[in-house]
Structures are given as C-alpha cells and as structure tokens.
Design an enzyme around this catalytic site. Structure first.
Site, PDB file in Angstrom:
ATOM      1  N   HIS A   1      29.290  43.367  36.151  1.00 37.68           N
ATOM      2  CA  HIS A   1      29.817  44.161  35.040  1.00 37.68           C
ATOM      3  C   HIS A   1      29.271  43.583  33.735  1.00 37.68           C
ATOM      4  CE1 HIS A   1      32.432  40.725  34.652  1.00 37.68           C
ATOM      5  NE2 HIS A   1      32.940  40.934  35.863  1.00 37.68           N
TER       6      HIS A   1
ATOM      7  N   HIS B   1      29.051  39.768  33.365  1.00 36.09           N
ATOM      8  CA  HIS B   1      27.860  39.152  33.968  1.00 36.09           C
ATOM      9  C   HIS B   1      26.630  39.461  33.124  1.00 36.09           C
ATOM     10  CE1 HIS B   1      30.422  39.852  37.666  1.00 36.09           C
ATOM     11  NE2 HIS B   1      30.163  38.565  37.776  1.00 36.09           N
TER      12      HIS B   1
ATOM     13  N   GLN C   1      34.772  29.811  49.681  1.00 39.37           N
ATOM     14  CA  GLN C   1      35.715  29.650  48.570  1.00 39.37           C
ATOM     15  C   GLN C   1      36.911  30.599  48.672  1.00 39.37           C
ATOM     16  OE1 GLN C   1      32.521  30.854  45.644  1.00 39.37           O
ATOM     17  NE2 GLN C   1      34.261  31.691  44.528  1.00 39.37           N
TER      18      GLN C   1
ATOM     19  N   GLY D   1      30.930  32.102  33.209  1.00 40.92           N
ATOM     20  CA  GLY D   1      31.844  32.776  32.286  1.00 40.92           C
ATOM     21  C   GLY D   1      33.149  32.003  32.144  1.00 40.92           C
TER      22      GLY D   1
ATOM     23  N   SER E   1      36.441  41.815  35.000  1.00 42.35           N
ATOM     24  CA  SER E   1      36.476  41.107  36.278  1.00 42.35           C
ATOM     25  C   SER E   1      36.032  42.074  37.364  1.00 42.35           C
ATOM     26  CB  SER E   1      37.913  40.655  36.569  1.00 42.35           C
ATOM     27  OG  SER E   1      38.054  40.327  37.933  1.00 42.35           O
TER      28      SER E   1
ATOM     29  N   ARG F   1      37.253  42.217  40.110  1.00 40.54           N
ATOM     30  CA  ARG F   1      38.483  42.677  40.775  1.00 40.54           C
ATOM     31  C   ARG F   1      39.126  43.868  40.072  1.00 40.54           C
ATOM     32  NH1 ARG F   1      40.432  38.480  44.344  1.00 40.54           N
ATOM     33  NH2 ARG F   1      39.084  36.687  44.081  1.00 40.54           N
TER      34      ARG F   1
HETATM   35  O1  PAF Z   1      32.530  32.742  39.584  1.00 48.05           O
HETATM   36  C1  PAF Z   1      32.018  33.213  40.634  1.00 48.05           C
HETATM   37  O2  PAF Z   1      31.671  34.387  40.727  1.00 48.05           O
HETATM   38  C2  PAF Z   1      31.856  32.313  41.845  1.00 48.05           C
HETATM   39  O3  PAF Z   1      32.906  31.415  41.947  1.00 48.05           O
HETATM   40  C3  PAF Z   1      30.502  31.576  41.862  1.00 48.05           C
HETATM   41  C4  PAF Z   1      30.382  30.620  40.698  1.00 48.05           C
HETATM   42  C5  PAF Z   1      29.380  32.593  41.830  1.00 48.05           C
HETATM   43  C6  PAF Z   1      30.373  30.767  43.150  1.00 48.05           C
HETATM   44  O4  PAF Z   1      30.452  31.575  44.275  1.00 48.05           O
END
Ligand code: PAF
Length: 287
Positions: A34, A37, A61, A151, A189, A191
């Site tokens: 978006h 980014h 993660q 970010g 975001s 999301r």
């Molecule tokens: O912020 C994110 O989108 C993720 O945590 C990252 C830094 C790309 C790592 O997967």
C-alpha cells in the site's frame, strides 16, 4: 524492474550491480503493498542506486496459523504498484521467494533482545520477534544492503531489529520511516483490507483517540493518559484494546512519569470487528 524467486538469482543480480560500485537499499515486506510501503520504496529509490523489495509472508513470525492463512497475498498487484514508482534511472529488484527457498531447513536460530522483544507484542505473540529476526537476518545476508527501510507503524519491530543489527554487526544503516495515514487518520496496514466498510469506520477511533491524547496529556499524568486512551477506545462498540503502553522509545520499557524520558511513545493494539482484525498503531508524545 526484475522479479526473481531464488536466492541464487537474487545474489547474481545484485553482485553485478555491486561490481559497478552501486549502493543497494532493501525494503522487506510481506506484500499486500500500500502507500505506506510505497513511501519506503520511493525513499530507497531516492537514496540508493538499486532497491530490492522482498515480498515474503514469513511463516515463522506467525504464532496463529489462521492469521498466516488469511494474510493477503497479491503479488501481481504488488508488482504493478512497484512498477508505478519507477523513475527513468531507478533500478528495482523484486525478491519473491517460496517458503522452501528461504527455509530449506527449519530455522533453529534463536534471537533474544530483552526487554525490546519481551514487552507488548513480545508478550502477546510469543516467538513473533524471533521469527522476524530469523527472516530479516536472512534477507540481510542474501541482499547485503547498504540501507534497510522499515515503517514506524511497527515501532517495536524496529527497536528489536536495531538490537539485532548491533548484535550481529550487520554493516548497514537502518532507516525508520514515519507512519503513513489515510486522510482520515487510519494508519495504513495490509490488514486494513480485511476490514468491512463499517469496521473501517469504527477503526478510525483508534488514531482519533491517540491524537486527542496528545492534548489530554498536557493536563494529565502519564497513568491517567494511558487509562483515558484505553477507556475511550473500549467505549466504542466493536473495538477492544489488547494493550496500550506508554514507553521509552529506545528500551520500550513502560514509563511512570512524563519526565522519565526524552523519547516517549504510546503503542497500542486493538481488536476490531466480529472476526477481529488485530490493528496496531502508535503515537509520539516526546521525541
Ligand atoms: O513488517 C513486516 O512486514 C515484516 O515483519 C517483515 C519486516 C517484512 C519481516 O517479515
């Protein structure tokens, strides 16, 4: 713009640039790109000869399998957005690997940077920052960037990565970039695409109350301000605060008094809607 899917192709492509003495910027992402980014990518394009954008939904993660499954994946659209950011002389390499490419074997490395990775998200999402450090350290090793852009919406993530960069002695400059918001204040975001129109309207109360708390804080103690934000947001039907902490911007330890630090940030996570979408945001009281 070149799209590569393997580490070998990525390294070969970047080595050719490096041999010509070109500088390399890295913007790590999980896709569903978006304007937030885009602002990181545009800054990297301005500050480096070559920019690599990684697009990889990193499974290590996510501690919630459902969250991983429903994370938006939109590679074609992402590439279109990136293409639109290019200027005549800018070089962009998109790295979109498979899970097996990044993790040919399970990653058993552990990273521990207390207190930054233990508080807030660290408490509610055990293992999350370990997974972030696993993938970001791999990306740093694959790309060997001069600069890496993150970010500030994920404020805690930057604090943890800063510790990892120091610890692992990665020779790069970490470049935090300000939150990008919609005109109405909602922090951008990936999301947000999971929110219905009605939920999106409700979600606006998060940034609205964070901003209002800047004024409230002038006349009230830190504890009162913290509680006020929580109460205001919880009073909105469809929102539930998971935590709101007012912390030192470097250590991320919770503060008791406005005079306890020169760098004070409020970090919030809120569940929004019926199938709740977990939204995070933050605000700086002192910098
Ligand atoms: O912020 C994110 O989108 C993720 O945590 C990252 C830094 C790309 C790592 O997967």
């Amino acid at each position: 713009m070149k799209v590569v899917h393997t580490v070998n192709d990525l390294k070969q492509t970047l080595q050719a640039y490096r041999n010509e003495g070109k500088t390399i910027g890295l913007v790590p992402t999980m896709g569903a790109l978006h304007r937030g980014h885009a602002s990181l990518v545009s800054r990297s394009l301005r500050e480096n000869d070559v920019t690599t954008v990684s697009i990889f939904v990193n499974p290590t993660q996510f501690n919630d399998k459902n969250d991983l499954a429903k994370y938006p994946r939109t590679l074609d659209q992402d590439c279109q957005l990136l293409q639109s950011l290019l200027t005549d002389d800018s070089q962009l390499v998109v790295f979109a690997p498979s899970v097996d490419e990044v993790y040919p074997e399970p990653d058993t490395r552990t990273f521990s940077y207390p207190p930054t990775d233990e508080v807030m998200e660290g408490g509610f999402r055990p293992g999350h920052f370990n997974g972030v450090c696993q993938v970001v350290s791999k990306l740093f090793m694959f790309v060997e960037p001069d600069r890496a852009y993150f970010g500030e919406k994920d404020f805690q993530q930057i604090a943890v990565i800063r510790r990892m960069v120091e610890d692992q002695k990665f020779p790069l400059q970490l470049c935090p970039c300000p939150i990008v918001r919609e005109d109405d204040g909602l922090a951008l975001s990936s999301r947000n695409t999971l929110l219905s129109d009605a939920e999106r309207k409700i979600a606006l109360n998060i940034s609205k109350n964070l901003f209002a708390s800047l004024d409230y804080a002038k006349q009230h103690t830190l504890a009162e301000t913290r509680q006020w934000v929580i109460d205001q947001i919880n009073a909105v039907e469809g929102l539930e605060v998971q935590y709101y902490e007012i912390v030192d911007g470097n250590s991320l330890l919770s503060l008791n008094d406005w005079n306890d630090s020169n760098y004070i940030v409020g970090c919030i996570t809120v569940f929004c809607g019926a199938i709740p979408v977990r939204l995070i945001d933050n605000i700086k009281y002192k910098e």
